[in-house]
Motif scaffolding. Structure first.
Motif, PDB file in Angstrom:
ATOM      1  N   LEU A 136       6.819   8.052  -0.419  1.00  0.00           N
ATOM      2  CA  LEU A 136       8.246   8.204  -0.687  1.00  0.00           C
ATOM      3  C   LEU A 136       8.626   9.675  -0.734  1.00  0.00           C
ATOM      4  CD1 LEU A 136      11.074   7.243  -1.522  1.00  0.00           C
ATOM      5  CD2 LEU A 136      10.255   7.194  -3.885  1.00  0.00           C
ATOM      6  N   LEU A 137       7.855  10.469  -1.441  1.00  0.00           N
ATOM      7  CA  LEU A 137       8.173  11.887  -1.577  1.00  0.00           C
ATOM      8  C   LEU A 137       8.140  12.596  -0.226  1.00  0.00           C
ATOM      9  CD1 LEU A 137       6.200  12.715  -4.852  1.00  0.00           C
ATOM     10  CD2 LEU A 137       8.653  12.308  -4.610  1.00  0.00           C
ATOM     11  N   ARG A 138       7.199  12.229   0.631  1.00  0.00           N
ATOM     12  CA  ARG A 138       7.146  12.841   1.961  1.00  0.00           C
ATOM     13  C   ARG A 138       8.345  12.425   2.806  1.00  0.00           C
ATOM     14  NH1 ARG A 138       0.688  12.460   3.060  1.00  0.00           N
ATOM     15  NH2 ARG A 138       1.160  10.226   3.088  1.00  0.00           N
ATOM     16  N   ALA A 139       8.772  11.169   2.663  1.00  0.00           N
ATOM     17  CA  ALA A 139       9.977  10.725   3.374  1.00  0.00           C
ATOM     18  C   ALA A 139      11.197  11.496   2.885  1.00  0.00           C
ATOM     19  CB  ALA A 139      10.166   9.225   3.179  1.00  0.00           C
ATOM     20  N   LEU A 140      11.289  11.719   1.570  1.00  0.00           N
ATOM     21  CA  LEU A 140      12.396  12.500   1.024  1.00  0.00           C
ATOM     22  C   LEU A 140      12.336  13.943   1.495  1.00  0.00           C
ATOM     23  CD1 LEU A 140      12.418  11.166  -2.665  1.00  0.00           C
ATOM     24  CD2 LEU A 140      13.965  10.520  -0.799  1.00  0.00           C
ATOM     25  N   ARG A 141      11.136  14.490   1.590  1.00  0.00           N
ATOM     26  CA  ARG A 141      10.978  15.868   2.080  1.00  0.00           C
ATOM     27  C   ARG A 141      11.424  15.982   3.534  1.00  0.00           C
ATOM     28  NH1 ARG A 141       5.007  18.289   2.214  1.00  0.00           N
ATOM     29  NH2 ARG A 141       4.880  16.657   3.811  1.00  0.00           N
ATOM     30  N   THR A 142      11.007  15.021   4.362  1.00  0.00           N
ATOM     31  CA  THR A 142      11.415  15.019   5.773  1.00  0.00           C
ATOM     32  C   THR A 142      12.930  14.909   5.885  1.00  0.00           C
ATOM     33  OG1 THR A 142       9.328  14.016   6.455  1.00  0.00           O
ATOM     34  CG2 THR A 142      11.179  13.832   7.976  1.00  0.00           C
ATOM     35  N   TYR A 143      13.511  13.998   5.103  1.00  0.00           N
ATOM     36  CA  TYR A 143      14.964  13.845   5.094  1.00  0.00           C
ATOM     37  C   TYR A 143      15.639  15.155   4.700  1.00  0.00           C
ATOM     38  CZ  TYR A 143      19.573  12.745   3.250  1.00  0.00           C
ATOM     39  OH  TYR A 143      20.918  12.772   2.982  1.00  0.00           O
ATOM     40  N   GLY A 144      15.175  15.760   3.606  1.00  0.00           N
ATOM     41  CA  GLY A 144      15.796  16.984   3.111  1.00  0.00           C
ATOM     42  C   GLY A 144      15.716  18.114   4.120  1.00  0.00           C
ATOM     43  N   ARG A 145      14.574  18.269   4.786  1.00  0.00           N
ATOM     44  CA  ARG A 145      14.421  19.335   5.777  1.00  0.00           C
ATOM     45  C   ARG A 145      15.315  19.102   6.985  1.00  0.00           C
ATOM     46  NH1 ARG A 145       7.774  20.056   5.510  1.00  0.00           N
ATOM     47  NH2 ARG A 145       7.742  21.374   3.641  1.00  0.00           N
ATOM     48  N   ALA A 185       0.814  -1.220   0.000  1.00  0.00           N
ATOM     49  CA  ALA A 185       0.000   0.000   0.000  1.00  0.00           C
ATOM     50  C   ALA A 185       0.846   1.268   0.000  1.00  0.00           C
ATOM     51  CB  ALA A 185      -0.927   0.007   1.221  1.00  0.00           C
ATOM     52  N   PHE A 186       2.157   1.126   0.025  1.00  0.00           N
ATOM     53  CA  PHE A 186       3.073   2.270   0.027  1.00  0.00           C
ATOM     54  C   PHE A 186       2.971   2.995  -1.308  1.00  0.00           C
ATOM     55  CE2 PHE A 186       7.281   4.254  -0.376  1.00  0.00           C
ATOM     56  CZ  PHE A 186       7.449   4.827   0.877  1.00  0.00           C
ATOM     57  N   ARG A 187       2.806   4.335  -1.267  1.00  0.00           N
ATOM     58  CA  ARG A 187       2.548   5.120  -2.475  1.00  0.00           C
ATOM     59  C   ARG A 187       3.716   6.058  -2.789  1.00  0.00           C
ATOM     60  NH1 ARG A 187      -2.350   7.935   0.352  1.00  0.00           N
ATOM     61  NH2 ARG A 187      -0.601   8.037   1.823  1.00  0.00           N
ATOM     62  N   GLU A 188       3.662   6.607  -3.986  1.00  0.00           N
ATOM     63  CA  GLU A 188       4.703   7.565  -4.364  1.00  0.00           C
ATOM     64  C   GLU A 188       4.720   8.751  -3.411  1.00  0.00           C
ATOM     65  OE1 GLU A 188       6.382  10.001  -8.257  1.00  0.00           O
ATOM     66  OE2 GLU A 188       4.323   9.226  -8.276  1.00  0.00           O
ATOM     67  N   VAL A 189       3.549   9.221  -2.988  1.00  0.00           N
ATOM     68  CA  VAL A 189       3.527  10.372  -2.080  1.00  0.00           C
ATOM     69  C   VAL A 189       4.197  10.037  -0.753  1.00  0.00           C
ATOM     70  CG1 VAL A 189       1.491  11.462  -3.110  1.00  0.00           C
ATOM     71  CG2 VAL A 189       1.207   9.827  -1.214  1.00  0.00           C
TER      72      VAL A 189
END
Length: 252
Positions: free
Chosen positions: A236-245, A230-234
């Motif tokens: 992944l993108l939110r995880a990348l956003r959290t990492y980047g911040r 059930a893991f979605r692209e969003v």
């Protein structure tokens, strides 16, 4: 439509943030996803999970992530799970995962784990895919961790250091005095790859479970409540956003 708009918004937000070079994913929750979806046969969850990795790799490529490690099965999984379930997982490894990498020229395959725990046909399919993808010049690096244990990887690396020293006529005292982190790192299952800056685990479990214990000591970890299929692209993108911040904040 709202999902597409949100996805585009997340992609825009990532443009000004540092992104990880290497993402590792613990693909957990296939069996629980199948039960919640009403399937009596938990193996269906493994099939959906295997196919879902193809989508995940597409999302990673779209986000310009060039190095991915995916945990397919632990050494404990292969030893302790029902034999019929393990046999099916090995079949999926051969017919879905290895086959996808052969067809998808964006990735060069590596395998991490104890291949002697796998059926001969599975080990052969993976080794064949590794050889086939070896010379893909500009491809990203995909590692499948199967029959994998982080503790055993470190043990095997130290054993390899000792074997190398013995072959070169060095004493144990010399090895002990000169042993470095680099000595162990270059004897890991897949040496030379960057360490994962971000590790994602699905299914709501808040533990590493023996995954990349050596390589992940400095990794950011993102736990997701969704089961892997059930893991979605969003997500992944939110995880990348959290990492980047986080990285941006720490750099200031």
């Amino acid at each position: 439509m709202l999902y597409k708009l949100y996805t585009r918004r997340l992609r825009r937000q990532l443009k000004d943030l540092p992104l990880p070079q290497h993402v590792a994913i613990v693909m957990d929750g296939n069996r629980r996803w199948a039960r919640n979806a009403g399937y009596d046969d938990a193996r269906i969850g493994h099939r959906f999970g295997a196919k879902h990795l193809e989508q995940f790799l597409q999302w990673c490529a779209d986000a310009d992530i060039r190095c991915v490690t995916a945990w397919v099965a632990s050494a404990d999984n292969l030893r302790k799970r029902d034999s019929a379930e393990v046999d099916y997982l090995m079949e999926l490894t051969e017919t879905v995962l290895a086959d996808h990498v052969r067809r998808d020229h964006r990735w060069r395959l590596h395998v991490a784990g104890q291949l002697d725990l796998l059926p001969d046909s599975t080990a052969h399919a993976l080794k064949e895919a590794v050889e086939l993808t070896r010379d893909r010049g500009d491809a990203g690096e995909l590692t499948l961790a199967i029959g994998y244990s982080g503790r055993l990887e470190v043990v095997d690396a130290i054993r390899a250091v000792l074997d190398e020293a013995a072959a070169n006529g060095r004493s144990m005292d010399e090895v002990a005095d000169g042993l470095t982190e680099e000595d162990i790192s270059r004897h890991l299952y897949v040496p030379g790859l960057p360490e994962p800056e971000l590790v994602i685990r699905t299914s709501g479990e808040l533990r590493m479970s023996d995954f990349m214990l050596w390589q992940g000591t400095r990794s950011d970890i993102e736990f997701c409540d969704l089961y892997w299929p059930a893991f979605r692209e969003v997500d992944l993108l939110r995880a990348l956003r959290t990492y980047g911040r986080r990285r941006l904040k720490r750099s200031r």
